[in-house]
Design a protein around this motif. Structure first.
Motif, PDB file in Angstrom:
ATOM      1  N   TRP A  19      -1.888 -32.175 -30.113  1.00  0.00           N
ATOM      2  CA  TRP A  19      -3.013 -32.946 -29.573  1.00  0.00           C
ATOM      3  C   TRP A  19      -4.269 -32.085 -29.492  1.00  0.00           C
ATOM      4  O   TRP A  19      -5.379 -32.558 -29.722  1.00  0.00           O
ATOM      5  N   LEU A  20      -4.083 -30.800 -29.198  1.00  0.00           N
ATOM      6  CA  LEU A  20      -5.225 -29.898 -29.101  1.00  0.00           C
ATOM      7  C   LEU A  20      -5.820 -29.553 -30.471  1.00  0.00           C
ATOM      8  O   LEU A  20      -7.036 -29.423 -30.606  1.00  0.00           O
ATOM      9  N   PHE A  21      -4.977 -29.366 -31.480  1.00  0.00           N
ATOM     10  CA  PHE A  21      -5.436 -28.800 -32.744  1.00  0.00           C
ATOM     11  C   PHE A  21      -5.501 -29.773 -33.911  1.00  0.00           C
ATOM     12  O   PHE A  21      -6.060 -29.438 -34.950  1.00  0.00           O
ATOM     13  N   LEU A  22      -4.935 -30.960 -33.784  1.00  0.00           N
ATOM     14  CA  LEU A  22      -4.888 -31.901 -34.900  1.00  0.00           C
ATOM     15  C   LEU A  22      -5.583 -33.208 -34.538  1.00  0.00           C
ATOM     16  O   LEU A  22      -5.722 -33.541 -33.363  1.00  0.00           O
ATOM     17  N   PRO A  23      -5.980 -33.995 -35.543  1.00  0.00           N
ATOM     18  CA  PRO A  23      -6.586 -35.298 -35.267  1.00  0.00           C
ATOM     19  C   PRO A  23      -5.593 -36.242 -34.587  1.00  0.00           C
ATOM     20  O   PRO A  23      -4.375 -36.066 -34.669  1.00  0.00           O
ATOM     21  N   GLY A  24      -6.107 -37.273 -33.942  1.00  0.00           N
ATOM     22  CA  GLY A  24      -5.304 -38.204 -33.146  1.00  0.00           C
ATOM     23  C   GLY A  24      -4.187 -38.893 -33.900  1.00  0.00           C
ATOM     24  O   GLY A  24      -3.064 -39.001 -33.403  1.00  0.00           O
ATOM     25  N   PHE A  25      -4.457 -39.374 -35.113  1.00  0.00           N
ATOM     26  CA  PHE A  25      -3.432 -40.107 -35.860  1.00  0.00           C
ATOM     27  C   PHE A  25      -2.265 -39.199 -36.224  1.00  0.00           C
ATOM     28  O   PHE A  25      -1.103 -39.592 -36.139  1.00  0.00           O
ATOM     29  N   LEU A  26      -2.567 -37.979 -36.600  1.00  0.00           N
ATOM     30  CA  LEU A  26      -1.511 -37.028 -36.956  1.00  0.00           C
ATOM     31  C   LEU A  26      -0.669 -36.671 -35.730  1.00  0.00           C
ATOM     32  O   LEU A  26       0.560 -36.536 -35.822  1.00  0.00           O
ATOM     33  N   THR A  27      -1.303 -36.557 -34.588  1.00  0.00           N
ATOM     34  CA  THR A  27      -0.578 -36.299 -33.346  1.00  0.00           C
ATOM     35  C   THR A  27       0.356 -37.459 -33.026  1.00  0.00           C
ATOM     36  O   THR A  27       1.490 -37.251 -32.594  1.00  0.00           O
ATOM     37  N   LEU A  28      -0.095 -38.672 -33.238  1.00  0.00           N
ATOM     38  CA  LEU A  28       0.747 -39.852 -33.011  1.00  0.00           C
ATOM     39  C   LEU A  28       1.968 -39.832 -33.922  1.00  0.00           C
ATOM     40  O   LEU A  28       3.084 -40.123 -33.493  1.00  0.00           O
ATOM     41  N   LEU A  29       1.776 -39.457 -35.174  1.00  0.00           N
ATOM     42  CA  LEU A  29       2.906 -39.377 -36.107  1.00  0.00           C
ATOM     43  C   LEU A  29       3.906 -38.303 -35.667  1.00  0.00           C
ATOM     44  O   LEU A  29       5.120 -38.508 -35.760  1.00  0.00           O
ATOM     45  N   ILE A  30       3.416 -37.179 -35.179  1.00  0.00           N
ATOM     46  CA  ILE A  30       4.304 -36.124 -34.695  1.00  0.00           C
ATOM     47  C   ILE A  30       5.070 -36.608 -33.467  1.00  0.00           C
ATOM     48  O   ILE A  30       6.284 -36.391 -33.350  1.00  0.00           O
ATOM     49  N   LEU A  31       4.401 -37.280 -32.568  1.00  0.00           N
ATOM     50  CA  LEU A  31       5.055 -37.821 -31.374  1.00  0.00           C
ATOM     51  C   LEU A  31       6.157 -38.805 -31.759  1.00  0.00           C
ATOM     52  O   LEU A  31       7.266 -38.745 -31.233  1.00  0.00           O
ATOM     53  N   LEU A  32       5.865 -39.694 -32.689  1.00  0.00           N
ATOM     54  CA  LEU A  32       6.876 -40.649 -33.132  1.00  0.00           C
ATOM     55  C   LEU A  32       8.049 -39.945 -33.798  1.00  0.00           C
ATOM     56  O   LEU A  32       9.204 -40.329 -33.613  1.00  0.00           O
TER      57      LEU A  32
END
Length: 63
Positions: A19-32
């Motif tokens: 969340w700190l270092f990547l854009p929002g959509f990519l963070t969402l994909l990592i979370l999923l």
């Protein structure tokens, strides 16, 4: 500390850092991916394997 707690803390750290270092959509994909991987793995087990896993968790692994 149980293995499940360690997994949850590690997953939280990965999501926070992304969340700190990547854009929002990519963070969402990592979370999923962090949430979906264990769920999919559990659902792929046969019913007998799920029951065996439940018994092992109740008994405590490594005891």
């Amino acid at each position: 500390m149980s293995p499940i707690q360690k997994y949850a803390i590690g997953a939280g750290a990965v999501v926070f850092l992304s969340w700190l270092f990547l854009p929002g959509f990519l963070t969402l994909l990592i979370l999923l991916g962090v949430v979906a991987a264990p769920v999919v793995g559990y659902l792929m087990l046969d019913p007998s394997q799920r029951e065996r896993l439940k018994r092992a968790r109740r008994r405590g692994l490594g005891r």
